[in-house]
Write a protein that holds these residues in place. Structure first.
Motif, PDB file in Angstrom:
ATOM      1  N   SER A 189      29.904 -53.695  60.711  1.00  0.00           N
ATOM      2  CA  SER A 189      30.732 -54.510  61.593  1.00  0.00           C
ATOM      3  C   SER A 189      32.167 -54.343  61.099  1.00  0.00           C
ATOM      4  CB  SER A 189      30.311 -55.975  61.516  1.00  0.00           C
ATOM      5  OG  SER A 189      30.591 -56.479  60.227  1.00  0.00           O
ATOM      6  N   PRO A 190      33.160 -54.743  61.902  1.00  0.00           N
ATOM      7  CA  PRO A 190      34.544 -54.570  61.446  1.00  0.00           C
ATOM      8  C   PRO A 190      34.810 -55.308  60.131  1.00  0.00           C
ATOM      9  CG  PRO A 190      34.469 -55.530  63.669  1.00  0.00           C
ATOM     10  CD  PRO A 190      33.068 -55.232  63.263  1.00  0.00           C
ATOM     11  N   ASP A 191      34.239 -56.502  59.973  1.00  0.00           N
ATOM     12  CA  ASP A 191      34.511 -57.248  58.735  1.00  0.00           C
ATOM     13  C   ASP A 191      33.821 -56.618  57.527  1.00  0.00           C
ATOM     14  OD1 ASP A 191      33.296 -58.914  61.092  1.00  0.00           O
ATOM     15  OD2 ASP A 191      31.890 -59.122  59.447  1.00  0.00           O
ATOM     16  N   ILE A 192      32.622 -56.062  57.730  1.00  0.00           N
ATOM     17  CA  ILE A 192      31.945 -55.391  56.605  1.00  0.00           C
ATOM     18  C   ILE A 192      32.756 -54.172  56.168  1.00  0.00           C
ATOM     19  CG2 ILE A 192      29.925 -53.996  55.985  1.00  0.00           C
ATOM     20  CD1 ILE A 192      28.240 -55.958  57.689  1.00  0.00           C
ATOM     21  N   VAL A 193      33.247 -53.389  57.143  1.00  0.00           N
ATOM     22  CA  VAL A 193      34.001 -52.185  56.797  1.00  0.00           C
ATOM     23  C   VAL A 193      35.357 -52.570  56.189  1.00  0.00           C
ATOM     24  CG1 VAL A 193      35.066 -50.072  57.709  1.00  0.00           C
ATOM     25  CG2 VAL A 193      32.801 -50.780  58.508  1.00  0.00           C
ATOM     26  N   ALA A 194      36.013 -53.598  56.738  1.00  0.00           N
ATOM     27  CA  ALA A 194      37.306 -54.033  56.184  1.00  0.00           C
ATOM     28  C   ALA A 194      37.130 -54.477  54.733  1.00  0.00           C
ATOM     29  CB  ALA A 194      37.889 -55.180  57.018  1.00  0.00           C
ATOM     30  N   THR A 195      36.057 -55.203  54.458  1.00  0.00           N
ATOM     31  CA  THR A 195      35.797 -55.672  53.093  1.00  0.00           C
ATOM     32  C   THR A 195      35.552 -54.485  52.157  1.00  0.00           C
ATOM     33  OG1 THR A 195      34.835 -57.699  54.007  1.00  0.00           O
ATOM     34  CG2 THR A 195      34.336 -57.203  51.704  1.00  0.00           C
ATOM     35  N   ALA A 196      34.775 -53.507  52.650  1.00  0.00           N
ATOM     36  CA  ALA A 196      34.474 -52.335  51.826  1.00  0.00           C
ATOM     37  C   ALA A 196      35.744 -51.532  51.537  1.00  0.00           C
ATOM     38  CB  ALA A 196      33.435 -51.462  52.521  1.00  0.00           C
ATOM     39  N   LEU A 197      36.575 -51.318  52.558  1.00  0.00           N
ATOM     40  CA  LEU A 197      37.807 -50.550  52.359  1.00  0.00           C
ATOM     41  C   LEU A 197      38.735 -51.283  51.399  1.00  0.00           C
ATOM     42  CD1 LEU A 197      38.734 -49.152  55.927  1.00  0.00           C
ATOM     43  CD2 LEU A 197      37.257 -48.172  54.181  1.00  0.00           C
ATOM     44  N   PRO A 227      41.589 -59.316  53.248  1.00  0.00           N
ATOM     45  CA  PRO A 227      42.408 -59.505  54.452  1.00  0.00           C
ATOM     46  C   PRO A 227      42.140 -60.868  55.070  1.00  0.00           C
ATOM     47  CG  PRO A 227      40.548 -58.033  54.904  1.00  0.00           C
ATOM     48  CD  PRO A 227      40.520 -58.328  53.438  1.00  0.00           C
ATOM     49  N   VAL A 228      40.893 -61.224  55.100  1.00  0.00           N
ATOM     50  CA  VAL A 228      40.467 -62.509  55.647  1.00  0.00           C
ATOM     51  C   VAL A 228      39.378 -62.986  54.700  1.00  0.00           C
ATOM     52  CG1 VAL A 228      39.432 -63.670  57.647  1.00  0.00           C
ATOM     53  CG2 VAL A 228      40.869 -61.656  58.007  1.00  0.00           C
ATOM     54  N   ASP A 229      39.339 -64.259  54.421  1.00  0.00           N
ATOM     55  CA  ASP A 229      38.312 -64.759  53.507  1.00  0.00           C
ATOM     56  C   ASP A 229      37.007 -64.984  54.278  1.00  0.00           C
ATOM     57  OD1 ASP A 229      36.817 -65.816  51.546  1.00  0.00           O
ATOM     58  OD2 ASP A 229      38.189 -67.444  51.009  1.00  0.00           O
ATOM     59  N   TYR A 230      36.322 -63.857  54.540  1.00  0.00           N
ATOM     60  CA  TYR A 230      35.104 -63.933  55.362  1.00  0.00           C
ATOM     61  C   TYR A 230      34.058 -64.837  54.734  1.00  0.00           C
ATOM     62  CZ  TYR A 230      37.110 -59.915  57.787  1.00  0.00           C
ATOM     63  OH  TYR A 230      37.931 -59.089  58.492  1.00  0.00           O
ATOM     64  N   GLU A 231      33.949 -64.752  53.398  1.00  0.00           N
ATOM     65  CA  GLU A 231      32.896 -65.529  52.734  1.00  0.00           C
ATOM     66  C   GLU A 231      33.062 -67.024  52.982  1.00  0.00           C
ATOM     67  OE1 GLU A 231      32.966 -64.197  48.661  1.00  0.00           O
ATOM     68  OE2 GLU A 231      32.535 -62.174  49.376  1.00  0.00           O
ATOM     69  N   SER A 232      34.311 -67.503  52.892  1.00  0.00           N
ATOM     70  CA  SER A 232      34.458 -68.955  53.074  1.00  0.00           C
ATOM     71  C   SER A 232      34.326 -69.347  54.544  1.00  0.00           C
ATOM     72  CB  SER A 232      35.757 -69.477  52.446  1.00  0.00           C
ATOM     73  OG  SER A 232      36.853 -68.944  53.110  1.00  0.00           O
ATOM     74  N   ILE A 233      34.720 -68.450  55.466  1.00  0.00           N
ATOM     75  CA  ILE A 233      34.491 -68.746  56.894  1.00  0.00           C
ATOM     76  C   ILE A 233      32.988 -68.884  57.161  1.00  0.00           C
ATOM     77  CG2 ILE A 233      34.628 -67.839  59.268  1.00  0.00           C
ATOM     78  CD1 ILE A 233      37.239 -66.500  58.530  1.00  0.00           C
ATOM     79  N   ILE A 234      32.224 -67.953  56.606  1.00  0.00           N
ATOM     80  CA  ILE A 234      30.776 -67.979  56.835  1.00  0.00           C
ATOM     81  C   ILE A 234      30.149 -69.188  56.138  1.00  0.00           C
ATOM     82  CG2 ILE A 234      28.608 -66.736  56.336  1.00  0.00           C
ATOM     83  CD1 ILE A 234      30.260 -64.126  56.876  1.00  0.00           C
ATOM     84  N   ALA A 235      30.629 -69.498  54.935  1.00  0.00           N
ATOM     85  CA  ALA A 235      30.089 -70.661  54.213  1.00  0.00           C
ATOM     86  C   ALA A 235      30.342 -71.942  55.001  1.00  0.00           C
ATOM     87  CB  ALA A 235      30.709 -70.752  52.826  1.00  0.00           C
ATOM     88  N   LYS A 236      31.557 -72.061  55.514  1.00  0.00           N
ATOM     89  CA  LYS A 236      31.884 -73.256  56.302  1.00  0.00           C
ATOM     90  C   LYS A 236      31.017 -73.322  57.564  1.00  0.00           C
ATOM     91  CE  LYS A 236      35.113 -76.372  57.966  1.00  0.00           C
ATOM     92  NZ  LYS A 236      36.491 -76.773  58.168  1.00  0.00           N
TER      93      LYS A 236
END
Lengths: 221, 627
Positions: B336-344, B353-362
Motif C-alpha cells: 500500500s502507499p503507506d507501507i512503501v512510504a514507510t519502507a523507503l 512522513p506520517v505517524d501511521y502507527e499512532s493513527i492505526i493505534a488510535k
C-alpha cells in the motif's frame, strides 16, 4: 479546479451499490476531462460483508489505494462501516454517513448468548468519530430514498449529499449526466430525484459544518 | 462505465475497470475466440466479453475449467485466429499442464493469457505468485500497472505473440484488475469472422521426446530474441533523476512507489519494468550501474530482487540492495502507499512522513467493540438452509466435512464454523477418499455444481471406482454463484445467452455407476433432514443433491419477469424468543430488537426464502403485507 485532488473512501455493506457510485463519479470525471482512479473490491462483495472503494480524483494521483490518513472524506452507506475505516481519514476530514445500521450477524449471534448486550448504533459511531473530526454529517438515506420513490436509491442519495462539498471537484451536470448513463433507463428519473433530494438534505446537515459549494445551502422544494 | 463504453468505436475516452480495458484491448486487436472460466479478480473480463458477445462476431465459451479454456484458445490459435483466455492465479495451476507444452509447440494466431494473482488472498485460497510460470515455461510476460497500460499491453502482446509464435502472459494482481481509470479508446478495426484452412504439416503441434528436444532448442533461441527486443521496449520505463538512489518496481508496486515519493517529497530514479519475462538484463544493469542503493518494490516473492541481485554481481558489486531479504518489505500481504512510504523512509533514514502507527493505534481504540462483518451467505441463500439441514441430519453422527471452492467455502468461517478441509477446486472428493481410509468418523464431502463440473468429476470417478465410503453433498444452485452467477454446464445457455446443452447432475452420476442419489430442496428445510439422514447412514459412495437456485440469480430472473421480491416479518405477539431463526442460521436480514429482544426482519434485506418461518416453532414469521 481540475488540478485539485480529492480522495474519498467509500464504504458500506455488500449489495448497497458502491460500485455504481464509483462508476458515476469516474464517468463524470471522464466527461469533464478530469483524471480519476479507483481501488475497488469485487468478488466476495455481494455477500453481506464489509466493502470499500478507494476513489481518487486529480491529475497526479497514481495509487488506487488511499494512504492511511489520506482521505479527504469518508462516504459511508452504513453507519458502522464509517468507523471501520476511520484510519483512512485525514485529520479534519469530512464524514458523510448513512444513519442506517445493518446489524452484522456476528453481533446478533452474540446477542442470543448475552441478554444485556446492545447493538452498536449510529450515535455511538458518531461519538467515536468526533474524537478525530468535528465534520460529521448523518443522513437518513433510506428515508429519503423511499420518499424519492425507490429504497434502492439510498446510494445515490448519499452521493447527492457529498456532491455539495466545496472540495468535491466534479461538476454537478457531469455527475447528473453520468447517473443518466449509468443506471437502467427506467430508473433514471428516480435516481436523479434521489440525487437532488440528497443534495437538499445536505442543506440541513453537512453544509452547517463544512464549506459547501456556492448555492448551498439551497432551499428545500 | 458500461459495456457500451467498451464497445463504442474510438477515438474517445471512457472510465473503465482494468478488466474492461483488457477486453477493449482485445477487441481493438480483433480477437476472434474467447474461452474462460470465471475467477476473481479476472471475472469481469469474462462478464464483459459475455455481455458484448452479441454485438461482435467473436466466438465465446464459458468453459468447464481453465485448462479446457486455455486449450480451446490454443486450438483456435493453432489454426491462426487471435484468442484470449483469462484466469485467476490458482486457475493457472489447473491450466498449466497444457500451458507448458504450448510454449514448446507454439501457436500461429496471437494468443493472450491473462493471469491474475491475488496478494492478500482477498478471494483466493493462497497468495500464490504466478510470475515463475513465465520463466518456467519460457513464455513472455508483461505486467501493466493500470487500465491504460493494460489495454496497450494486450495489443502489444498480440503483436509479440504472432511475431514469435508463442502465447503471451499478461500478469496482473487484484489491485490492477480492480482499478478503474480513464482510458483512451482507439479505433475498432474488425475484420469479419472467417474460418481458415489448416495450414500445417502433420505433427506440427505434437511434442514428445525428440520433437520436444527440438522444440526446446528453438524456444531457447526465441527467448533470446525476445529478451533482446525487451531491452529496447518502451513498455519498460526509466526515470533517471540523477539520484544515486534507485527503485526497481513493476505493476501495483509502481503505483505505490510513485505515491510514496509524493508523500516523502523525494525524487529517486525509478525503473518500472513492464516486461517481467524475459527480463531486460542489460537495461537493469545500466540502471543500477551508477546507483549507490537500490530498493526493489514488488508484491509477494522477491522475484525482481533475485534478478537485480544476480545482475548486480557484474554490473555493480558494491550496490546495496533493499527489499524482502533485508526485511524492509514483507512477502506476505499486498503493499500500500503507506507501507512503501514507510519502507523507503526506513532505507533512506528519513523521518516518518506520517505517524501511521499512532493513527492505526488510535483507530483501533475507537473501534473497540465494533463487530466484524465478514462476507457471509446472502439473505435467501440456499446454502444456509442446506448447511442447517445437514447439521440436523448429522446430529449425533461424528463426521468430517471436506468442503470445496465456492460460496459455501464460507461455512467454516464465523459464525457458522462448519467444515474441516478446504484446499482447491474439486479437492473435497480426493481429500475425502484419504479421510475415509484414515479417520474413524463418517466422511462427508461437499461441492457446488459448477465446481463439480470443473474438477470434481475425476474425484467422483475415483471414489466410485474404488468404492470409497463417502457421502457427497452437491449444492446445486444452477450457476457459478460466487463470481456473479455465470451459467455452468447445467444450464441451457452459455456466454451471451447463446443456447447450450444442459447436463443433468443425477443422470451423469447415475451413468457413472452410483444409483444411491437423494435429491432435496433446502428451502423445505425440515423435510430435507430425514432423507439426508437416511442417505448419510448408508454406505457410500452415495450422493445427496441439494437443489435450489442461487438467491441472487433467482432474484435477477424474478426482476426480469417483473415479479416482486417479497419479504417476511416477525409477528411480535407470537414471538416467544426461542431464537431458532438465528442460531445456526445467521441470516443478515434477521436481528434482535434491543427494546423487547424479539427477532426482527429487515424488509430491504429479506428475500423471502421462508426458511426461517419454517424453523420457527411458534409460527411467528409471516409474509409482510401492505407495507
Amino acid at each position: 479546479m481540475a488540478d485539485k485532488e480529492f480522495s474519498v473512501y467509500m464504504c458500506g455493506v455488500g449489495g448497497q451499490g458502491l460500485v455504481l457510485l464509483s462508476n458515476v463519479i469516474g464517468s463524470a470525471c471522464a466527461l469533464s476531462g478530469m483524471r480519476a482512479i479507483t481501488g475497488e473490491q469485487h468478488g466476495l462483495s455481494q455477500r453481506s460483508g464489509s466493502i470499500n472503494i478507494h476513489m481518487r480524483i486529480g491529475k497526479d494521483v497514481r495509487s488506487p489505494l488511499i494512504p492511511i490518513g489520506g482521505a479527504d472524506a469518508i462516504l459511508a452507506l452504513e453507519a458502522l462501516e464509517a468507523l471501520r475505516y476511520v484510519e483512512y481519514l485525514r485529520p479534519g476530514g469530512v464524514v458523510v454517513m448513512n444513519s442506517r445500521v445493518q446489524h452484522p450477524i456476528i453481533e446478533t449471534g452474540e446477542h442470543v448468548k448475552d441478554k444485556s448486550a446492545r447493538y452498536m448504533d449510529a450515535e455511538v459511531v458518531k461519538t467515536r468519530l468526533l474524537q478525530v473530526t468535528d465534520k460529521i454529517a448523518t443522513i437518513d438515506a433510506l428515508g429519503i430514498a423511499r420518499k424519492a420513490g425507490n429504497a434502492l436509491t439510498e446510494n445515490v442519495v448519499m452521493l447527492g449529499a457529498m456532491s455539495t462539498l466545496d472540495a468535491f471537484p466534479v461538476p454537478d451536470d457531469a455527475v447528473e449526466q453520468a447517473i443518466k448513463d449509468g443506471v437502467p433507463k427506467k430508473a433514471v428519473e428516480v435516481n436523479l430525484k434521489a440525487f437532488k433530494m440528497g443534495r437538499q438534505e445536505a442543506h440541513g446537515s453537512l453544509c452547517n459544518i463544512v464549506k459547501c459549494r456556492k448555492g448551498f445551502p439551497e432551499p428545500m422544494t | 462505465m458500461t459495456a457500451e463504453d467498451v464497445a463504442r468505436d474510438g477515438p474517445g475516452k471512457a472510465f473503465m475497470l482494468c478488466n474492461e480495458a483488457i477486453v477493449r484491448g482485445a477487441l481493438e486487436s480483433d480477437v476472434k475466440v474467447v474461452s474462460e472460466y470465471p475467477g476473481s479478480p479476472t471475472t469481469e473480463i469474462l462478464d464483459t466479453f459475455s455481455e458484448l458477445s452479441t454485438m461482435f462476431d467473436y466466438k465465446m465459451e464459458i468453459a468447464s475449467n481453465e485448462k479446457v479454456a486455455l486449450e480451446t484458445c490454443a486450438g483456435a490459435s493453432m489454426v491462426g485466429l487471435r484468442t484470449m483466455t483469462a484466469m485467476k492465479s490458482v486457475g493457472m495451476n489447473v491450466a498449466s499442464d497444457s500451458f507448458f507444452s504450448l510454449s514448446y509447440t507454439g501457436i500461429k494466431g496471437g494468443m493472450v493469457i491473462v493471469m491474475a494473482d491475488d496478494p492478500q488472498a482477498h478471494s483466493s485460497q493462497t497468495e500464490q505468485d504466478g510470475r515463475p510460470f513465465g520463466p518456467n515455461a519460457y513464455v513472455p510476460m508483461l505486467e501493466p500497472s493500470d487500465p491504460t497500460e493494460a489495454k496497450r499491453m494486450v495489443k502489444e502482446a498480440y503483436l509479440l505473440s504472432e511475431k514469435y509464435g508463442v502465447p503471451v502472459l499478461i500478469r496482473t494482481t487484484t489491485r490492477v484488475n480492480h482499478q478503474s481509470g480513464v482510458v483512451q479508446l482507439d479505433k475498432l478495426d474488425r475484420k469479419p469472422f472467417a474460418k481458415l484452412p489448416w495450414p500445417h504439416p502433420p505433427g506440427r503441434f505434437c511434442t514428445v521426446a525428440e520433437a520436444a528436444r527440438n522444440f526446446k532448442k528453438a524456444l531457447l533461441e526465441r527467448q533470446r530474441k525476445i529478451q533482446e527486443e525487451f531491452e529496447y521496449s518502451d513498455m519498460n520505463l526509466v526515470k533517471d533523476t540523477g539520484s544515486e538512489i534507485g527503485i526497481v518496481t513493476s505493476g501495483a508496486g509502481y503505483n505505490y512507489t510513485v505515491e510514496a515519493t509524493r508523500i516523502l517529497g523525494i525524487d529517486p530514479s525509478i525503473l518500472k519494468l513492464g516486461t517481467t519475462y524475459p527480463l531486460p538484463r542489460k537495461l537493469i544493469g545500466d540502471f543500477i550501474k551508477k546507483k549507490r542503493a537500490v530498493i526493489v518494490v514488488e508484491e509477494l516473492q522477491p522475484y525482481l530482487e533475485l534478478h537485480v541481485t544476480a545482475i548486480a554481481k557484474d554490473a555493480n558489486p558494491e550496490l546495496k540492495i533493499f527489499g524482502k531479504w533485508t526485511g524492509n518489505l514483507s512477502e506476505a500481504l499486498e503493499l500500500s502507499p503507506d507501507i512503501v512510504a514507510t519502507a523507503l523512509a526506513g532505507v533512506l533514514g528519513l523521518g516518518k512522513p506520517v505517524d501511521y502507527e499512532s493513527i492505526i493505534a488510535k483507530a483501533n481504540t475507537l473501534k473497540t467493540g465494533l463487530p466484524d462483518r465478514w462476507p457471509t451467505f446472502c439473505p435467501g441463500c440456499p446454502h444456509r438452509a442446506t448447511l442447517y439441514a445437514l447439521r440436523q441430519a448429522t446430529k449425533g453422527m461424528k463426521h468430517i466435512l471436506a468442503t470445496d471452492i465456492g460460496c459455501y467455502s464460507m461455512s467454516f468461517l464465523d459464525p457458522i464454523n462448519y467444515g474441516d478441509t478446504l484446499l482447491s477446486m474439486g479437492a473435497s472428493l480426493g481429500v475425502a477418499a484419504g479421510l475415509q481410509y484414515a479417520a474413524q468418523e463418517k466422511i462427508v464431502a461437499m461441492i457446488g455444481d459448477s465446481t463439480f463440473w470443473h474438477a470434481g468429476l475425476p474425484g467422483m470417478v475415483n471414489a466410485i471406482h474404488h468404492n470409497d465410503d463417502i457421502t457427497l453433498v452437491i449444492l446445486d444452485n444452477e450457476v457459478t454463484a460466487m463470481t456473479g452467477q455465470q451459467p455452468d454446464p447445467g444450464r441451457d445457455y452459455n456466454a451471451g445467452g447463446q443456447p447450450a446443452k444442459p447436463l443433468v447432475l443425477e443422470d451423469v452420476i447415475k451413468a457413472m455407476g452410483v444409483s444411491d442419489i437423494t435429491i432435496v430442496d433446502p428451502y423445505q428445510v425440515k423435510a430435507a433432514v430425514e432423507p439426508m439422514k437416511a442417505a448419510l447412514s448408508r454406505k457410500g459412495p452415495n450422493v445427496i443433491i441439494s437443489r435450489r437456485a442461487c438467491a441472487l440469480y433467482a432474484d435477477r430472473n424474478k426482476r426480469r419477469r417483473g415479479e416482486a421480491i417479497q419479504s417476511n416479518k416477525v409477528d411480535k405477539e407470537v414471538c416467544k424468543k426461542p431464537y431458532t431463526c438465528i442460531r445456526n442460521f445467521h441470516c443478515p436480514a434477521i436481528s434482535i430488537d434491543d427494546n423487547d429482544r424479539k427477532a426482527v426482519i429487515t424488509k430491504e434485506l429479506c428475500d423471502r426464502c421462508d426458511v426461517c418461518a419454517k424453523l420457527c416453532p411458534f409460527g411467528s414469521i409471516k409474509l409482510r403485507e401492505g407495507e
